[in-house]
Design a protein around this motif. Sequence first.
Motif, PDB file in Angstrom:
ATOM      1  N   HIS A   1       3.626  -9.377   0.885  1.00  0.00           N
ATOM      2  CA  HIS A   1       3.196  -8.016   1.189  1.00  0.00           C
ATOM      3  C   HIS A   1       1.842  -7.954   1.878  1.00  0.00           C
ATOM      4  O   HIS A   1       1.667  -7.239   2.876  1.00  0.00           O
ATOM      5  N   ASP A   2       0.863  -8.685   1.365  1.00  0.00           N
ATOM      6  CA  ASP A   2      -0.474  -8.620   1.958  1.00  0.00           C
ATOM      7  C   ASP A   2      -0.473  -9.206   3.368  1.00  0.00           C
ATOM      8  O   ASP A   2      -1.083  -8.639   4.288  1.00  0.00           O
TER       9      ASP A   2
ATOM     10  N   ARG B   1       0.856  -1.180   0.000  1.00  0.00           N
ATOM     11  CA  ARG B   1       0.000   0.000   0.000  1.00  0.00           C
ATOM     12  C   ARG B   1       0.892   1.229   0.000  1.00  0.00           C
ATOM     13  O   ARG B   1       1.801   1.354   0.824  1.00  0.00           O
TER      14      ARG B   1
ATOM     15  N   SER C   1      -3.980  -6.320  -5.865  1.00  0.00           N
ATOM     16  CA  SER C   1      -5.284  -5.706  -5.600  1.00  0.00           C
ATOM     17  C   SER C   1      -5.782  -4.865  -6.760  1.00  0.00           C
ATOM     18  O   SER C   1      -6.967  -4.548  -6.830  1.00  0.00           O
TER      19      SER C   1
ATOM     20  N   THR D   1      -0.461  -3.728  -8.002  1.00  0.00           N
ATOM     21  CA  THR D   1      -0.367  -4.819  -7.037  1.00  0.00           C
ATOM     22  C   THR D   1      -1.404  -5.871  -7.404  1.00  0.00           C
ATOM     23  O   THR D   1      -2.191  -5.693  -8.349  1.00  0.00           O
TER      24      THR D   1
END
Length: 427
Positions: A362-363, A2, A388, A386
Amino acid sequence: MRVTTADRFAPAPGIFVEYRPESGPGEPSPVPPSFNQAVHLAGGGNIWLAAVFDVPGPVDHARLAAAYRALITRHGTLRSSFAPGPVRLRHPVPAVMHRLPGVPVAALPALLDERCGAFGHPSYLLGVIDRPDVATVLCAFDHAHVDGYSIALVIDDLRRLYSGETLPPTGDFVDHCAEQARLAVAPDDPRLRGWRSFFGPGGVRPPEFPLDLGVAPGETAPQSVELRMLLDGAGAERFDEWCRELGARPFAGALAALAHATHACGGPDRLRLVFPMHTRHDERWRAALGWFTTNVPVEIPALPDPAAATREAATAVRAAIALGTLPLGAVLPHLGGLALRRGDIFMVSWIDYRTLPGAAHHDAIGARHISAVGRADDAQFWFSRTDSGLALRIRHPDTATAGATIARLTDQLAEALTGRTRLLTRT
């Protein structure tokens, strides 16, 4: 990953514990600052980038302090600093990492600005927000030592070091700076023609964002940030595929959509900008922290047909990448130097975080890239790809004019990108 800014970062309550490397005076180095570093140091602003991720709490302070010491040992730029001049100084590996008394999270903003100044050593903040359940590792660095890619590297290195891994040595950004300082460009180098064609005579005047932001040259305003998820995961996949069918990379497709959106908001029919391009071409630099970028000019036509616009943008980006093989610092003497009207430069960045080290984690660890907040006099765009989807962060002056302009532009851009994904479903 993020991507956000300090004013949007609101961590859960906790106590921030800082680890401070013991460091004596540095030794002067013959290696000058890189071009980016020299411009940054001359600006005098407080510009830092932070890496943030979570680990199970409570944190093991001894292990994390050891991980931070290993990070400093591994990356030469963290053992360098600058004194006014500017003069580069080199420092030894710290023998001790001191653990300072904890402070409330509310004290973090001031501490970040204090520790991450351009001059002095260390010019970074290393620490953790400790909690019983989930601890948040937070480290921030003056921009002279890191770029966006480096933030992903820091997170991956620390995650692995904290878990007990031993990482192999990597290259030293200071060595890269030394190599760049020795580069020279011949006056008849054919690549200079592209640079001259873009900037013309009279020095390098960087492009400015073509829509009104409510600040005249020489004026600044507090910065504001627009954060927008432009396409969700499925939409971004369709957009990627649509670009591939046209022989274009998604970055070129996004630039074509941005040129269209800017034109729809009253801008010119050709969007002139610069974009950062990495210089990690040698394997030595792949895992090294540092500001491994140069800036490259490009002009993107705002054509009405999305497919034609994307193909043209792809051609323009490929030509710009060829220009970027000449470092900007070596090009400027042939073009008459910089001719700045504003402190900020209208630039558009693209990072596909899925391709960076540690992306698979990362998540799960809540990886975040956080930037400092300051003043602004132009617009700057960061696309983040990403799993997402496709997100955009826009930094701009905090004026009523800029707020309305950027909001309208972002709406137009989101609509243009979504429209391109629908074109794929009809083919």
